[in-house]
Design a protein around this motif. Structure first.
Motif, mmCIF file in Angstrom:
data_model
loop_
_atom_site.group_PDB
_atom_site.id
_atom_site.type_symbol
_atom_site.label_atom_id
_atom_site.label_comp_id
_atom_site.label_asym_id
_atom_site.label_seq_id
_atom_site.Cartn_x
_atom_site.Cartn_y
_atom_site.Cartn_z
ATOM 1 N N ARG A 177 0.819 -1.210 0.000
ATOM 2 C CA ARG A 177 0.000 0.000 0.000
ATOM 3 C C ARG A 177 0.858 1.268 0.000
ATOM 4 N NH1 ARG A 177 -5.623 0.779 3.001
ATOM 5 N NH2 ARG A 177 -6.056 -0.537 1.192
ATOM 6 N N GLY A 178 1.884 1.317 0.825
ATOM 7 C CA GLY A 178 2.710 2.513 0.892
ATOM 8 C C GLY A 178 3.358 2.832 -0.441
ATOM 9 N N ALA A 179 3.871 1.796 -1.132
ATOM 10 C CA ALA A 179 4.509 2.021 -2.429
ATOM 11 C C ALA A 179 3.496 2.505 -3.463
ATOM 12 C CB ALA A 179 5.181 0.732 -2.905
ATOM 13 N N CYS A 180 2.281 1.914 -3.458
ATOM 14 C CA CYS A 180 1.255 2.308 -4.425
ATOM 15 C C CYS A 180 0.783 3.742 -4.169
ATOM 16 C CB CYS A 180 0.079 1.341 -4.362
ATOM 17 S SG CYS A 180 0.473 -0.331 -4.950
ATOM 18 N N ASP A 181 0.540 4.070 -2.922
ATOM 19 C CA ASP A 181 0.097 5.431 -2.606
ATOM 20 C C ASP A 181 1.171 6.451 -2.955
ATOM 21 O OD1 ASP A 181 -2.274 4.391 -1.737
ATOM 22 O OD2 ASP A 181 -1.869 4.637 0.407
ATOM 23 N N ALA A 182 2.444 6.103 -2.714
ATOM 24 C CA ALA A 182 3.535 7.025 -3.066
ATOM 25 C C ALA A 182 3.597 7.238 -4.569
ATOM 26 C CB ALA A 182 4.862 6.471 -2.552
ATOM 27 N N ALA A 183 3.400 6.175 -5.354
ATOM 28 C CA ALA A 183 3.423 6.306 -6.805
ATOM 29 C C ALA A 183 2.288 7.202 -7.294
ATOM 30 C CB ALA A 183 3.334 4.924 -7.450
ATOM 31 N N LEU A 184 1.099 7.061 -6.708
ATOM 32 C CA LEU A 184 -0.025 7.921 -7.087
ATOM 33 C C LEU A 184 0.257 9.380 -6.749
ATOM 34 C CD1 LEU A 184 -3.144 5.783 -6.113
ATOM 35 C CD2 LEU A 184 -2.622 6.682 -8.383
ATOM 36 N N ARG A 185 0.846 9.625 -5.585
ATOM 37 C CA ARG A 185 1.167 11.006 -5.216
ATOM 38 C C ARG A 185 2.214 11.594 -6.162
ATOM 39 N NH1 ARG A 185 0.473 8.852 0.120
ATOM 40 N NH2 ARG A 185 2.706 8.420 0.308
ATOM 41 N N ALA A 186 3.166 10.769 -6.570
ATOM 42 C CA ALA A 186 4.188 11.250 -7.503
ATOM 43 C C ALA A 186 3.561 11.638 -8.841
ATOM 44 C CB ALA A 186 5.264 10.181 -7.700
ATOM 45 N N VAL A 187 2.633 10.824 -9.333
ATOM 46 C CA VAL A 187 1.975 11.139 -10.602
ATOM 47 C C VAL A 187 1.155 12.420 -10.473
ATOM 48 C CG1 VAL A 187 0.214 10.375 -12.236
ATOM 49 C CG2 VAL A 187 1.969 8.787 -11.460
ATOM 50 N N ALA A 188 0.452 12.573 -9.350
ATOM 51 C CA ALA A 188 -0.334 13.797 -9.148
ATOM 52 C C ALA A 188 0.567 15.027 -9.139
ATOM 53 C CB ALA A 188 -1.117 13.697 -7.840
ATOM 54 N N ALA A 189 1.715 14.927 -8.473
ATOM 55 C CA ALA A 189 2.649 16.053 -8.434
ATOM 56 C C ALA A 189 3.218 16.336 -9.827
ATOM 57 C CB ALA A 189 3.776 15.766 -7.451
#
Length: 364
Positions: free
Chosen positions: A247-259
């Motif tokens: 979960r942590g890796a997936c959420d971090a990837a989504l935040r990176a794409v949003a940024a």
């Protein structure tokens, strides 16, 4: 004062110091034991880093603490009043050190050689200055070894990324050396890049690519990921799973794409003001296992990630244009993230045996 043990250590063991910070702290502590009054010291090395030409470490005698400071406008201790990357505490420390008498030596030959400097609570005596100069002379070899290691590490990190560089340095230079890891994968590329490259001079194309890579790679690194490859106008990045839960890796990837989307929106606005076209892109996210290691010819290796997960994420990105979406997410990834996603149906991906459930992110 007796320097024999300090000089012997510089000759026999200093070259094995794990880093510049520990070498500086050890030399400083030994000099204090030898009877030389020190309030602090600094060690500056030239490193071929893409962003930082020189790195400086500062040592405080009263507690042995070492911090790294950036942004020095001049070499060595001449810039001790500059701001530290450690905020107010670092600035107070620098101001404290800068108030004392300074002695600095350029170690080795040439103006770009390492510099080793010391600050005392009082002016150094001629005998103490001679002793510090002798220490600098004996420090030539270990500092050369340290600088060579730092140069190699900086070069590998610039071309491979921090995690991959560490694995290359730690492992043998042979094919079939690697490990299977689980990670959230991000693949993104520009749309219409071929047309842009054919209708613009090379300098304009390179400038646009650099702007794009800045805005995708910066968020990846900021949220704990690593860019593995720049492939033409594409980017392959991973967010390794740590601690067993994806979960942590997936959420971090989504935040990176949003940024990255926010950064690209600002870039497109700036390009419009200059009369330039926007840079549309697509991005795909997937979760899976991959082989992370050495591949290639017997005498020419590459350190990269390969496997079914890598193939799927690149094929999934190819759906962005026909589906009219900027970001697509695989069902495997969607099942592990806490984010709210929008189903886009199940699709057959070219070269992938099983159909893939596809999701997208809500539009603001």
């Amino acid at each position: 004062m007796q320097l024999s043990s300090t000089l012997s250590w510089l000759v026999d063991a200093a070259g094995e110091a794990p880093g510049a910070d520990r070498l500086l702290a050890e030399v400083g502590a030994r000099l204090v034991t030898d009877g030389i009054p020190l309030a602090g010291g600094a060690l500056t090395l030239a490193v071929p880093h893409p962003l930082v030409a020189r790195r400086t470490w500062l040592w405080r005698a009263e507690n042995g603490e070492v911090i790294e400071a950036f942004g020095f406008a001049a070499e060595g201790l001449a810039a001790l009043g500059a701001a530290s990357s450690h905020g107010d505490e670092g600035r107070r420390w620098l101001a404290h050190l800068a108030a004392g008498p300074v002695h600095e030596d350029v170690v080795g030959s040439g103006p770009d050689g390492p510099s080793l400097g010391w600050i005392g609570p009082r002016p150094f005596t001629p005998g103490e200055v001679d002793a510090l100069r002798q220490v600098a002379r004996f420090a030539v070899a270990p500092l050369a070894a340290l600088a060579a290691r730092a140069t190699l590490t900086a070069a590998l990190e610039a071309y491979l990324g921090r995690r991959s560089a560490a694995r290359v340095l730690a492992g043998p230079l042979r094919r079939d050396i690697g490990e299977t890891i689980q990670a959230a994968l991000l693949y993104a590329d520009l749309r219409g890049f071929t047309t842009m490259s054919e209708s613009n001079p090379p300098a304009a194309v390179i400038s646009a690519l650099n702007d794009w890579f800045d805005r995708i790679a910066g968020p990846v690194h900021a949220f704990g990921g690593e860019v593995l490859k720049f492939i033409g106008d594409g980017v392959l990045a991973i967010f390794p799973v740590v601690g067993g839960s994806p979960r942590g890796a997936c959420d971090a990837a989504l935040r990176a794409v949003a940024a990255a989307r926010t950064g690209m929106a600002h870039l497109d606005e700036a390009r419009r003001r200059e009369g330039l076209p926007p840079l549309p892109f697509g991005a795909a996210l997937h979760l899976g296992e991959m082989l992370w290691g050495n591949i290639g010819a017997a005498d020419r290796l590459d350190f990269t990630a390969i496997g079914a997960a890598v193939n799927l994420v690149s094929r999934l990105e190819g759906l962005c244009r026909p589906l009219g979406k900027v970001v697509l997410v695989s069902g495997t990834f969607a099942a592990e993230t806490s984010a709210s996603l929008i189903p886009q149906g199940t699709h057959v991906l070219r070269g992938i045996a099983s159909p893939c459930a596809v999701f997208t992110v809500p539009e603001n």
